[in-house]
Design a protein around this motif. Structure first.
Motif, short mmCIF file in Angstrom:
data_model
loop_
_atom_site.label_atom_id
_atom_site.label_comp_id
_atom_site.label_asym_id
_atom_site.label_seq_id
_atom_site.Cartn_x
_atom_site.Cartn_y
_atom_site.Cartn_z
N GLY A 123 -9.00 9.25 -1.29
CA GLY A 123 -10.39 9.95 -0.54
C GLY A 123 -10.98 9.33 0.77
N PRO A 124 -11.66 10.04 1.34
CA PRO A 124 -12.13 9.23 2.83
C PRO A 124 -13.71 8.70 2.67
CG PRO A 124 -12.58 11.61 2.95
CD PRO A 124 -11.05 11.12 1.58
N ALA A 145 -3.81 0.48 7.38
CA ALA A 145 -4.73 0.67 5.36
C ALA A 145 -5.13 1.77 5.36
CB ALA A 145 -5.10 -0.96 5.25
N ALA A 146 -6.27 1.85 6.64
CA ALA A 146 -6.77 3.29 6.71
C ALA A 146 -6.21 4.17 5.99
CB ALA A 146 -8.38 3.25 7.35
N ALA A 147 -5.63 4.37 7.30
CA ALA A 147 -4.25 6.00 7.11
C ALA A 147 -3.95 5.63 6.23
CB ALA A 147 -3.58 5.90 8.59
N ILE A 148 -3.01 5.11 5.32
CA ILE A 148 -2.00 4.90 4.72
C ILE A 148 -2.76 5.27 2.84
CG2 ILE A 148 -0.29 3.39 2.24
CD1 ILE A 148 0.21 1.65 5.19
N THR A 149 -4.76 4.31 3.05
CA THR A 149 -4.43 4.69 1.49
C THR A 149 -6.23 5.88 1.91
OG1 THR A 149 -6.30 2.91 2.46
CG2 THR A 149 -5.20 2.32 1.22
N GLU A 150 -6.13 6.46 2.30
CA GLU A 150 -7.01 7.41 2.25
C GLU A 150 -6.97 8.47 1.96
OE1 GLU A 150 -9.19 10.26 6.08
OE2 GLU A 150 -9.98 8.29 5.72
N LEU A 179 -6.08 -2.78 -0.97
CA LEU A 179 -6.94 -2.09 0.14
C LEU A 179 -7.87 -2.92 0.54
CD1 LEU A 179 -7.47 -0.45 2.50
CD2 LEU A 179 -8.64 0.54 0.54
N ASP A 180 -8.76 -3.69 -0.75
CA ASP A 180 -9.50 -4.90 -0.48
C ASP A 180 -9.45 -6.09 0.27
OD1 ASP A 180 -12.57 -5.99 -1.21
OD2 ASP A 180 -10.57 -7.40 -2.20
N LEU A 232 1.06 -1.40 -0.42
CA LEU A 232 -0.50 0.16 0.05
C LEU A 232 1.23 1.03 -0.12
CD1 LEU A 232 -2.92 -0.55 2.47
CD2 LEU A 232 -3.54 -1.01 0.16
N HIS A 233 2.08 1.31 0.62
CA HIS A 233 3.00 2.18 0.57
C HIS A 233 3.90 2.05 -1.28
CE1 HIS A 233 2.76 3.60 4.63
NE2 HIS A 233 3.19 2.77 5.39
#
Length: 717
Positions: A479-480, A470-475, A444-445, A431-432
């Motif tokens: 987008g939120p 994962a949420a912190a990296i991809t938001e 992310l899925d 994800l990074h």
């Protein structure tokens, strides 16, 4: 008794207060919790992270100090080896580990401390090695008991002195946040890290591990390839490579595997002179005076890959670049045995490509409980930085597909699969690295499904860490309000609930619910899932009416959208039996064409998780209605079935046994009730700890039963 009961929150479940002073605790794990049997790394008795050096050059004074640290009677001290990546800290630790276990008569314990998941898994394996019970380990793994406290309790009681190595502790916050780093009178702790700040290592003895002196560096090359040149030629190459041990090892690996046309050190040196500079720094450590570590590593691995290409193994380059999309933790080899790898390396050539990397010392096969491949973090960073942008997009896409192939689409409950735990840091690394939005979304899925899989084995801490990270990296990337980002947040909230952090869980889940309602509408499956999930923390926080209202929405909506017999609909209907007011509950039970457990068994099978949960909820409903004889038989059978499927320490096994004890007491069978509650309380103490509220409540219930049994006995007299 009139059977009237009112609900109240109690621990992780819901208590029911009856006029006859009946207390029934029902824990909300239906369809969620998994087996709590311990599973972790196969062994902590062997070092990981590559092979030990043939000979440890230089480091004489350091090794003398460290040998003294594991001498008979030496203990209660933490030693920290710090220095830049590739400088040989792990090699020093390996050498001490070998000495301590062979000549020092110590138990050697080795833990990879690179990330939270690896550290916790390794440290709990240490606790298991030092005699921790399976129930204790399970409670620590799923966040119901402080894991570090358990580990250090067991280390403190060790029969034999020990050496504990915490390798790759480059993020000291992890050690501090969890209370993992401590001293003990029974052993010695050795930490390897790039972080030298004294504030990270209070009360520890720090030792800097730098590059090698010129003569020692030259000798390393001569150890690896004694026929390739003279000491002076080796010294010149060592100077070119900054005398960095990892770079020297890679160079030696290259020179030792040239068979048809062996290279001399002089020829190797000429090729080094022609290499371009990679403008990188080794973050977190003191840089070399003239060259940085990643630049030096890049010089060596490219020559090795060129040599493999000349030998007809050009696929090794693609495979190394694919590995660079993941992290430096052990990566299960089964991941590479998938048709999806054809997008990067022909599957038929993957074995040859991997052997080429192994021959050139560019990676290593390690046993982390399952066979894995592990590559140095500095090498992976160098390869990733040198990769063309278009290849990054292609290879991260392939890396996501490989992960997608091994993570279940619908995770089932069951015992922990070590491969899933090992994949968590690699999903985050991917994800990074990923920049293409479609790749980020796909990865992310996978991360959300993997977090769900960990959750359903009872590993709530790992599930929370993975989902929240994962949420912190991809938001920022997606987008939120991206649907999968919201799913990651929802999974975070569910894990927080299991960890007993009810207020935090409610905050996260309420936010997700509001966004889902606004974006998708009230009948979208995601919104319905939010209605269902938020009920649990709401009940614990005393918002009973709101919780029931939202649970009704979930039940009615799932029935409209998914159908009355869909597993999720049946699950929601079962949960309603726990919360409906008594008048409505009687109508729900009596007016049904078929009892809910039978309906679940008909459509899902008798051993399905939802069926078992429905049976437990139905037995509770019968007890709430005062139908004690029916309740006692149903509770007995479901307790036996949970024990058969998941073992005696499983959360729902204990919940069912508690319900059975209360039903026995309601019928006046006090001796049986006391005997059963004694077992439940004892098992909860073992698995949760004496101070846990569930344990406290179990002992309170046990004392109530004993008091009633005494009164009953006095009446008979």
């Amino acid at each position: 008794m009139n059977g009237k009961m009112d609900g109240r929150a109690d621990g992780n479940g819901r208590g029911y207060q009856a006029s006859g002073d009946q207390h029934i605790i029902e824990h909300y794990h239906h369809g969620e919790a998994g087996s709590v049997a311990w599973a972790g790394v196969e062994s902590v008795r062997q070092p990981t992270g590559g092979a030990a050096p043939m000979v440890l050059r230089d480091r004489t004074e350091l090794m003398e100090r460290l040998r003294a640290a594991v001498a008979p009677g030496a203990s209660n001290q933490v030693y920290v080896l710090h220095g830049m990546g590739g400088c040989g800290k792990t090699a020093v630790a390996r050498t001490l580990f070998q000495f301590a276990t062979t000549e020092g008569n110590r138990v050697g314990l080795w833990v990879n401390a690179a990330d939270r998941t690896s550290l916790r898994s390794g440290m709990l394996a240490v606790a298991a090695d030092r005699g921790a019970a399976e129930s204790e380990l399970s409670a620590a793994r799923n966040g119901l008991r402080a894991p570090a406290d358990l580990v250090w309790k067991r280390l403190g009681k060790s029969e034999y002195p020990w050496l504990l190595v915490l390798d790759n502790a480059d993020d000291p916050e992890i050690l501090q946040d969890g209370g993992w780093l401590r001293a003990s009178p029974r052993g010695t702790v050795l930490v390897t890290t790039r972080r030298a700040g004294v504030h990270w290592w209070p009360h520890a003895e720090l030792h800097h591990v730098g590059v090698l002196p010129r003569e020692a560096a030259a000798q390393v090359l001569c150890d690896l390839v004694p026929e390739a040149g003279t000491m002076e030629e080796a010294a010149e190459i060592a100077d070119h490579l900054g005398r960095l041990p990892l770079a020297l090892t890679l160079a030696g690996g290259f020179l030792s595997h040239q068979v048809i046309d062996p290279w001399t050190m002089t020829k190797y040196g000429r090729h080094l002179d022609g290499q371009g500079r990679v403008d990188l720094i080794d973050q977190g450590a003191t840089a070399l005076a003239r060259e940085d570590a990643r630049h030096l590593i890049a010089r060596t691995w490219q020559l090795s890959l060129d040599a493999l290409a000349d030998q007809g193994v050009q696929e090794s380059t693609a495979l190394l670049r694919l590995l660079a999309c993941y992290g430096a933790d052990p990566l299960p080899l089964t991941l590479l045995n998938s048709p999806q790898i054809n997008r990067a390396v022909p599957r038929a050539r993957a074995e040859v490509a991997l052997r080429g990397l192994l021959d050139q010392s560019l990676t290593a096969v390690v046993d982390a409980g399952v066979r894995c491949v592990q590559t140095h973090a500095l090498l992976l960073a160098s390869v990733m930085a040198d990769m063309p942008r278009e290849q990054v997009a292609q290879l991260t896409s392939t890396a996501a597909l490989l992960l997608d192939a091994v993570v279940p689409a619908i995770p089932e409950r069951g015992r922990q699969d070590l491969r899933m735990s090992l994949l968590a840091p690699h999903v985050l690394a991917l994800l990074h690295h990923a920049t293409d939005a479609s790749v980020v979304a796909a990865a992310l899925d996978v991360a959300v499904r993997l977090a769900c899989a960990l959750h359903r084995t009872g590993d709530y801490l790992s599930a929370w860490e993975l989902a929240s990270a994962a949420a912190a990296i991809t938001e920022p990337k997606l987008g939120p309000e991206h649907r999968t980002v919201l799913s990651a947040h929802a999974r975070t909230g569910r894990a927080l609930f299991r960890l007993g952090r009810f207020a935090e869980s409610e905050t996260v889940l309420r936010h997700v619910l509001a966004v889902r309602e606004r974006l998708f509408g009230p009948d979208h499956p995601d919104t319905l899932d939010s209605y269902f999930g938020i009920n649990h923390p709401l009940q614990q926080l005393g918002h009973v009416t709101e919780g029931i209202t939202l649970l009704r929405r979930a039940t009615d909506g799932r029935e409209r959208v998914l159908g009355k017999t869909h597993p999720l609909t049946l699950q929601a209907r079962a949960h309603l039996l726990e919360f409906l007011p008594i008048a409505e509950l009687a109508a729900e039970v009596d007016d049904a064409a078929m009892p809910l457990p039978q309906e679940c068994a008909l459509h899902l099978g008798p051993d399905h998780a939802v069926t078992l949960g429905a049976r437990l909820s139905y037995a509770l409903a019968l007890l709430r209605l005062g139908r004690f004889e029916a309740a006692v038989e149903d509770a007995r059978q479901v307790a036996e079935d949970y024990d058969r499927h998941h073992g005696p320490d499983y959360a729902l096994t204990l919940s069912a046994q508690l319900l059975y004890a209360r039903a026995q007491a309601a019928l006046g069978h006090m001796d049986s009730a006391v005997e059963l509650m004694t077992v439940v309380a004892h098992r909860r103490e073992l698995s949760l700890g004496a101070e846990h509220p569930y344990t406290t409540r179990s002992y309170e219930l046990l004392e109530e039963l004993r008091a009633k049994a005494a009164c009953q006995s006095a009446d008979y007299r």
